[in-house]
Write a protein that holds these residues in place. Structure first.
Motif, mmCIF file in Angstrom:
data_model
loop_
_atom_site.group_PDB
_atom_site.id
_atom_site.type_symbol
_atom_site.label_atom_id
_atom_site.label_comp_id
_atom_site.label_asym_id
_atom_site.label_seq_id
_atom_site.Cartn_x
_atom_site.Cartn_y
_atom_site.Cartn_z
ATOM 1 N N ARG A 8 0.830 -1.201 0.000
ATOM 2 C CA ARG A 8 0.000 0.000 0.000
ATOM 3 C C ARG A 8 0.854 1.236 0.000
ATOM 4 O O ARG A 8 1.973 1.240 0.525
ATOM 5 C CB ARG A 8 -0.908 0.020 1.236
ATOM 6 C CG ARG A 8 -1.995 -1.038 1.214
ATOM 7 C CD ARG A 8 -2.661 -1.176 2.551
ATOM 8 N NE ARG A 8 -3.192 0.090 3.007
ATOM 9 C CZ ARG A 8 -3.697 0.283 4.228
ATOM 10 N NH1 ARG A 8 -3.735 -0.718 5.086
ATOM 11 N NH2 ARG A 8 -4.168 1.443 4.572
ATOM 12 N N PRO A 41 -3.462 7.061 5.339
ATOM 13 C CA PRO A 41 -3.686 6.700 3.938
ATOM 14 C C PRO A 41 -3.423 7.870 2.992
ATOM 15 O O PRO A 41 -3.030 7.675 1.852
ATOM 16 C CB PRO A 41 -5.166 6.286 3.900
ATOM 17 C CG PRO A 41 -5.519 5.972 5.330
ATOM 18 C CD PRO A 41 -4.668 6.879 6.153
ATOM 19 N N ARG A 98 -9.466 7.185 7.002
ATOM 20 C CA ARG A 98 -9.442 5.925 7.742
ATOM 21 C C ARG A 98 -10.819 5.271 7.730
ATOM 22 O O ARG A 98 -10.941 4.050 7.612
ATOM 23 C CB ARG A 98 -8.985 6.153 9.185
ATOM 24 C CG ARG A 98 -8.784 4.850 9.939
ATOM 25 C CD ARG A 98 -8.109 5.058 11.263
ATOM 26 N NE ARG A 98 -8.927 5.848 12.171
ATOM 27 C CZ ARG A 98 -8.637 6.023 13.452
ATOM 28 N NH1 ARG A 98 -7.559 5.489 13.954
ATOM 29 N NH2 ARG A 98 -9.407 6.753 14.242
ATOM 30 N N GLU A 131 -11.183 3.511 4.516
ATOM 31 C CA GLU A 131 -10.466 2.233 4.566
ATOM 32 C C GLU A 131 -11.294 1.153 5.242
ATOM 33 O O GLU A 131 -11.400 0.024 4.777
ATOM 34 C CB GLU A 131 -9.141 2.401 5.327
ATOM 35 C CG GLU A 131 -7.999 2.885 4.484
ATOM 36 C CD GLU A 131 -6.692 2.729 5.235
ATOM 37 O OE1 GLU A 131 -6.708 2.748 6.484
ATOM 38 O OE2 GLU A 131 -5.657 2.562 4.593
ATOM 39 N N THR A 132 -11.915 1.534 6.386
ATOM 40 C CA THR A 132 -12.716 0.567 7.148
ATOM 41 C C THR A 132 -13.905 0.078 6.334
ATOM 42 O O THR A 132 -14.217 -1.117 6.318
ATOM 43 C CB THR A 132 -13.204 1.211 8.457
ATOM 44 O OG1 THR A 132 -12.068 1.666 9.202
ATOM 45 C CG2 THR A 132 -13.982 0.226 9.296
#
Length: 896
Positions: A29, A88, A298, A301-302
């Motif tokens: 990533r 991220p 975030r 992402e989750t």
């Protein structure tokens, strides 16, 4: 230019390739890695000690991590005085770094020089291998190297961060020449962030649209083509195009949009196109549902990793569901822009866009603010409660004698539940019969019954039950009245109001006449007379009575009460000007009178001054949480409910954020001390922690307001439990040291050291065992406390045994001392007797015999017999005298 491509001689160790080979299944990533490091932490520990040092590190970690979480970062690990986190999005990472330095600057300005915390930060962006609890790759090494090269209060970033973020208007960059720096790899470009003049930027949030097809309809997956469904109209706003298309767990398409409006329009478009594709002709409900939510990097992402969450699972297909934050944004911004307001229906913890709003291809759905008013009753608004379905004399509130509890109970309901209940009393509730009881015992009622209770409690200050509280009150301020109890006095005025309560108007008039004859200036009697005239619909006389009541009282609390009644009479009579004038007099008496402030807020809403009304309402709710519920339930504010709901949602979000912060602090505190707590304390604390979590999960305003107090209780319970253990051990150790001192003092003055030598060695061993225990302040587990406690008990037991032996030594020493004294005295007396008997008696034998002969005594025939008798008698007397003197010295404490 990346570090790997630019390195020529000896770059930062590159082991990414070998890691990929070693971990073929690991995920690669692109992330931004951020290091923080506290400058001078070693010196801080040396000068301030371990306790202050640990507290400093806790402060650093807490301040840093609160910002990391705010900007969507994740903790990798805490290493001593450093924190390693990743983001991220590199832009969010830079925002977080700048805000960290600002926060530490504010902390240092408010702290003494020795308590300042200076942090250096390194930031790099690139590919890494991400595992569950760690990341691997050159990015970590470079970020660590940048941190080491930075100085205190500095942010050093790599060329990759600079290239990625320089277009964002966050801060200025300065290229660093590092020719004079040691251990700088070839090809590493370093930039210093000029953060001092930069402003803190809020975290970026996207609006995600998640398409959830019915898993029982596999053909929908082919129809729900992401590229086709995301395509908008050519004439749409240029800034509202789809930002990205991804796929979450279960192959659910996820679209990202910059605004809520764009996301909602796209969602409507998606449903429309799916309907046009014709899944099956018989379909009434499309086999797909759409979820819209705001998300940080975030959060995104989750959602991509785990899906939209369980809240959506139980909801039916064919609808668009939005999270609470999206609902709040849409309600507030659409009204401010003058757009048609989208209607929402509560759906568990989410909100569903109503079917009317989904069909807004042509006319816009009417908002609740422009909807037709609820069906009204046949009567003028009731003075006591505002209902138009009964006369004042028939108001159920007249039977009430105590303060209501419904507002408090509703405060622990979720907002959408309260709003839903509010619709049941729109205009006026289903009235409860006057003979029935509005109050309950034990648990609170639910549903519409509770909403009906709340309807009467909203204006309890205008009802007879509040007048009972004021009757004998000696309160100096208006606020202190709200917690007071009802007091009965008796007298004619009290009998008059009691008669009024049961609608016996003739008796009420008679008692009022008697009351005013005895006390012509009786404030209470004029107030009762005003209520009587209100029920008889004689408003001018009621106003006259209230003016007299104001004239005949000097107490501010009573003036405020009469003025509130007077202001309501003017308002119900349609005389807004006089009503506002009376409210002004109340503000001159007490600017913080909550009921007067609330009435002023209603006036401002009615005059279309919503900005001022919302501002005052927000301040009022912060001062008194009951008005959070009242603003949602009060039918007078129904036309403005969308605007109010949006701002109250912000207050709830604020309270929830504070509650989550307090809960996180309490969890960390509990986790930090968990190993130190005894099982009994854990048994008491864990239920409180679960209660706090339940309060937050309830999504209620009062629940969130209760959390800081409950969290403070958790921290206090932890502290008391640990302090109790430490104090018990400290007291035990203090007692042991005092006993050691007493034993030492005894052995030092003990004359027979050869008898006490082995006891002295044993005492020294026990003292050494106690010294090995150490300082209880540095214990790290409850096992250490327990072990220390048992060790102290064992030392105490052994010391008790030693003390018993020392008592035996003391007793034996006393016996030896007595014997020596006895021998000493007896030898002296024996010597005297022997000397007299041997040397003196022979010289005096004749004289003694002559004296005895004159007395006709002839016991002794010879001199020797006389001597022998004297020696025997003198010896016995010497023994008795020596014994008596020895005993006397023992009892008098003379050991010389």
């Amino acid at each position: 230019m990346s570090l790997n491509a630019a390195s020529k001689e000896k770059p930062v160790e590159n082991f990414l390739t070998s890691l990929i080979e070693a971990y073929p299944d690991a995920s690669m990533r692109n992330i931004a890695v951020l290091f923080t490091d506290v400058v001078g932490s070693t010196a801080f520990f040396k000068t301030r000690g371990d306790i202050h040092g640990r507290e400093m590190l806790r402060t650093h970690h807490h301040m840093a991590m609160s910002i990391v979480e705010e900007y969507g970062g994740s903790l990798i690990k805490e290493v001593g005085d450093s924190v390693l986190v990743y983001f991220p999005d590199p832009v969010e990472a830079l925002k977080a770094a700048i805000k960290m330095q600002h926060k530490f600057l504010l902390h240092n300005q408010a702290s003494s020089p020795e308590d300042e915390i200076h942090v250096r930060i390194g930031l790099h962006h690139g590919k890494v291998i991400v595992e569950e609890k760690d990341i691997y790759g050159d990015v970590v090494n470079v970020a660590a190297k940048l941190t080491n090269l930075a100085g205190g209060d500095q942010i050093f970033v790599s060329h990759e961060i600079y290239e990625t973020t320089r277009e964002a208007p966050l801060a200025q960059f300065e290229r660093i020449d590092f020719w004079n720096m040691k251990n700088v790899p070839d090809g590493l470009s370093i930039y210093k962030v000029i953060w001092e003049d930069a402003k803190d930027a809020a975290p970026s949030r996207k609006i995600l649209v998640v398409l959830v097809p019915d898993p029982l309809r596999p053909e929908i997956r082919g129809i729900a083509d992401a590229a086709d469904l995301s395509r908008g109209d050519k004439d749409g706003p240029p800034g509202d195009e789809c930002l990205s298309i991804s796929t979450s767990q279960g192959d659910k398409p996820v679209f990202a949009y910059p605004t809520t409006a764009a996301a909602v329009e796209a969602s409507k478009r998606i449903l429309s196109r799916l309907a046009q594709k014709g899944i099956t002709e018989a379909d009434v409900v499309l086999p797909v549902k759409i979820y819209i939510t705001g998300a940080s990097a975030r959060d995104e992402e989750t959602i991509l990793a785990n899906g939209p969450g369980t809240d959506l699972d139980i909801l039916p297909y064919g609808g668009i569901y939005v999270s609470a934050d999206v609902c709040q944004q849409m309600r507030s911004h659409q009204r401010a822009a003058g757009e048609s307001v989208i209607l929402f229906e509560p759906a568990g913890r989410l909100f569903r866009i109503s079917g009317e709003s989904l069909q807004q291809a042509a006319p816009a759905a009417p908002s609740s603010e422009s909807a037709a008013p609820a069906t009204q009753g046949a009567y003028a608004p009731c003075f006591y409660c505002g209902s138009t379905r009964h006369k004042v004399a028939a108001c159920p509130s007249r039977t009430l004698t105590e303060a209501g509890k419904s507002i408090h109970h509703l405060g622990y309901f979720p907002m959408q539940t309260i709003e839903n209940l509010a619709f049941s009393i729109e205009g006026s509730p289903l009235d409860i019969e006057a003979g029935g009881s509005l109050f309950w015992t034990g648990t609170a009622p639910g549903g519409k019954e509770l909403a009906a209770h709340a309807f009467y409690d909203i204006r309890s200050v205008y009802q007879l039950r509040f007048f009972h509280i004021l009757w004998n009150s000696r309160a100096e301020s208006w606020d202190s009245l709200h917690g007071a109890l009802t007091e009965n006095e008796g007298g004619f005025a009290w009998l008059a109001q009691d008669s009024l309560r049961v609608s016996n108007y003739d008796k009420a008039r008679s008692f009022l006449k008697l009351a005013l004859e005895r006390k012509p200036h009786d404030y209470k009697a004029f107030c009762v007379s005003a209520f009587l005239n209100i029920e008889l619909d004689n408003i001018p006389e009621a106003i006259s009575d209230l003016k007299k009541a104001l004239e005949f009282t000097s107490f501010n609390v009573r003036k405020i009460y009469a003025s509130l009644i007077l202001a309501r009479l003017h308002k119900l009579a349609g005389d807004t000007r006089k009503s506002k004038y009376v409210l002004g007099t109340i503000f001159s008496l007490d600017g913080g009178c909550r009921e007067a402030v609330y009435e002023d807020i209603i006036f401002r809403f009615e005059e279309k001054d919503e900005k001022a009304a919302i501002k005052k309402l927000t301040r009022l709710v912060r001062d008194d949480g009951d008005f959070f519920v009242i603003a949602l339930v009060d039918p007078q504010l129904a036309p403005y409910r969308n605007t109010i709901y949006a701002h109250l949602t912000e207050l709830l979000a604020e309270a929830r954020k504070d509650a989550l912060s307090c809960l996180e602090d309490a969890r960390k505190e509990f986790g930090r001390f968990r190993s130190l707590l005894p099982p009994s304390a854990l048994k008491n604390i864990e239920p409180v922690l679960r209660d706090v979590e339940g309060l937050i999960q309830s999504e209620s305003y009062f629940g969130c307001l209760d959390v800081p107090h409950r969290c403070g209780k958790i921290r206090m319970m932890c502290k008391n439990a640990i302090d109790g253990q430490a104090q018990a051990i400290t007291e035990m150790m203090k007692d042991l040291r005092a006993r050691f001192d007493n034993a030492d003092a005894f052995l030092k003055v003990y004359h027979y050291s050869h008898l006490a030598e082995k006891h002295r060695k044993r005492l020294s061993y026990l003292k050494g065992s106690l010294q090995k225990i150490g300082d209880v302040r540095y214990f790290e587990s409850s096992g250490e406390f327990e072990s220390c406690y048992h060790m102290c008990q064992d030392i105490s037991s052994q010391l008790t045994s030693l003390e018993n032996k020392l008592e035996v030594l003391d007793l034996s020493a006393n016996i030896i001392h007595m014997c020596l004294k006895f021998l000493k005295y007896s030898s002296i007396f024996f010597s005297i007797v022997f000397f007299l008997g041997i040397f003196i008696f022979p010289l005096m034998a004749d004289q003694i015999n002559t004296a005895l002969a004159k007395m006709d005594i002839s016991l002794f025939s010879t001199v020797w017999s006389l001597q022998k008798a004297f020696l025997i008698f003198g010896g016995v007397t010497s023994l008795v005298a020596a014994f008596l003197m020895t005993v006397r010295q023992v009892f008098t404490g003379d050991k010389q």
